[in-house]
Design a protein around this motif. Structure first.
Motif, short mmCIF file in Angstrom:
data_model
loop_
_atom_site.label_atom_id
_atom_site.label_comp_id
_atom_site.label_asym_id
_atom_site.label_seq_id
_atom_site.Cartn_x
_atom_site.Cartn_y
_atom_site.Cartn_z
N ILE A 146 39.66 -3.96 -31.29
CA ILE A 146 38.99 -2.83 -31.92
C ILE A 146 37.95 -2.29 -30.94
CG2 ILE A 146 37.38 -4.39 -33.13
CD1 ILE A 146 37.30 -2.24 -35.38
N ALA A 147 37.94 -0.97 -30.78
CA ALA A 147 37.02 -0.30 -29.86
C ALA A 147 35.96 0.45 -30.67
CB ALA A 147 37.78 0.67 -28.97
N LYS A 148 34.70 0.32 -30.26
CA LYS A 148 33.58 0.93 -30.99
C LYS A 148 32.58 1.53 -30.00
CE LYS A 148 33.61 -3.14 -34.09
NZ LYS A 148 32.77 -4.25 -34.61
N ILE A 158 33.61 4.35 -35.90
CA ILE A 158 34.60 3.30 -36.14
C ILE A 158 35.60 3.83 -37.17
CG2 ILE A 158 35.02 0.92 -36.84
CD1 ILE A 158 32.14 0.30 -36.06
N CYS A 162 40.63 3.07 -34.36
CA CYS A 162 39.91 2.26 -33.37
C CYS A 162 40.53 0.88 -33.21
CB CYS A 162 38.43 2.12 -33.76
SG CYS A 162 37.48 3.64 -33.52
N LYS A 173 41.31 5.20 -26.57
CA LYS A 173 40.21 5.17 -27.53
C LYS A 173 38.87 5.01 -26.81
CE LYS A 173 40.16 5.80 -31.11
NZ LYS A 173 39.74 7.02 -31.85
N ILE A 177 35.65 7.56 -27.08
CA ILE A 177 34.30 7.13 -27.44
C ILE A 177 33.29 7.58 -26.38
CG2 ILE A 177 32.82 5.09 -27.66
CD1 ILE A 177 35.26 3.73 -29.05
N ALA A 185 31.65 1.99 -24.47
CA ALA A 185 32.39 1.43 -25.61
C ALA A 185 32.35 -0.08 -25.53
CB ALA A 185 33.84 1.91 -25.60
N SER A 229 35.72 0.74 -42.04
CA SER A 229 35.79 1.90 -41.16
C SER A 229 35.03 3.07 -41.77
CB SER A 229 37.25 2.29 -40.95
OG SER A 229 37.83 2.66 -42.19
#
Length: 334
Positions: A146-148, A158, A162, A173, A177, A185, A229
């Protein structure tokens, strides 16, 4: 006691995508409710928006109130620069509730707060910081992941997409970001399991940890969509917040990790820790949340800490007043 309520209404986006503005509007519902409840409980109340004139507004009010209830989640009419609010209050020696500027700066950064908590023995999700979408992928990251955004809160940035299943999706992704949120990220290995949150109020040795809360997602059977999310928190998808049914041994670990994270990151007065728990009972800290939402769970609002407090018989009004009294005690006002 006279309370000065500070809040910010974001009218412009300094970072992010257009849909992010949705989450900035609930404060306009919450502040009048807070003012009403405090007046009903015998407090004097004034409310001030944290505009660009905040410094001058605060200087002119020094000595006219006892404590600032800091509900501002940003500064100057945008959706950024939240730590400037406590920094100004500290510079003016004004007592206020919640996170210090140091605590905000530390816990806003998901990488830095993970490093601190990991150093105190709290297990965290395997992660990697990306300053560029072309950074080499480290071997500790597995897929799905998961990328944030590294420095956003409240599920901002989010989204369901993601959660990425391969390196190509991840790099796309990460690029999104960085270009939209103007920050690095953070990519974490996705932990399949239950999403748990634990709230805490108090300071020092006098911490009260609320019973753990679980987020449930009845609209999906896909494990990769069972995350809090933006679509769930702000976009209208159905989530349930329930008192978590967990073995006592797991609850004991969550309580211990929560207290340790609270103290290690120098939280004050109230905070919330988010975890994932695997089917085998392994616990991973996701992040530390300073000044979590303390609005009601009415008027179309959905506030996690308030829900946790209700597990102990505390209502929205009780929680607000208790936070004020906790901060007043820390500041030696009572």
């Amino acid at each position: 006691m006279k309370i000065l309520v500070l809040y910010n209404v974001a009218r412009d986006l300094g970072v992010g995508v257009a849909s992010d503005i949705i989450c900035e509007q609930e404060i306009e519902i919450i502040v009048p409710l807070v003012e009403e409840l405090l007046l009903a409980r015998g407090y004097e109340v004034e409310t001030i928006e944290t505009t660009q004139n905040l410094w001058n507004n605060m200087v002119s009010r020094i000595g006219t109130f006892d404590l600032a209830l800091n509900m501002a989640e940003s500064f100057g009419g945008g959706n950024t620069d939240e730590p400037l609010v406590p920094a100004m209050l500290e510079a003016l020696r004004i007592p206020f509730t919640g996170a210090s500027s140091l605590n905000m700066q530390l816990t806003l950064d998901k990488e830095k707060s993970k490093l601190v908590c990991q150093g105190y023995g709290i297990p965290v999700t395997p992660y990697q910081r990306f300053d560029s979408p072309d950074d080499p992928l480290q071997s500790n990251i597995s897929f799905p992941a998961i990328a944030k955004p590294i420095r956003q809160e409240g599920s901002i940035g989010i989204y369901a997409d993601c959660v990425v299943k391969n390196e190509a999706e991840m790099r796309a992704k990460v690029a999104h970001i960085i270009s939209n949120y103007f920050q690095p990220a953070i990519v974490e290995s996705f932990i399949v399991g239950r999403e748990i949150s634990v709230g805490v109020i108090g300071n020092g040795a006098n911490l009260i940890v609320f019973p753990p809360l679980e987020f449930q997602f009845p609209d999906t059977h896909d494990d990769l969509l069972k995350i809090r999310s933006f679509e769930y928190k702000w976009g209208g998808q159905t989530e349930k917040m329930v008192k978590a049914d967990l073995p006592s041994s797991v609850v004991e670990k969550l309580v211990s990790f929560t207290k340790t994270a609270f103290r290690a990151t120098e939280c004050r007065d109230y905070a919330r820790m988010d975890f994932r728990i695997t089917p085998d009972g392994e616990i991973y800290l996701l992040e530390v949340n300073y000044n979590p939402g303390i609005g009601p769970n009415s008027h179309g609002l959905n506030n996690t800490l308030t829900k946790m407090a209700s597990f102990t018989g505390r209502g929205f009004e009780d929680l607000i007043e208790e936070i004020i009294l906790i901060a007043a005690s820390r500041e030696k006002l009572i």
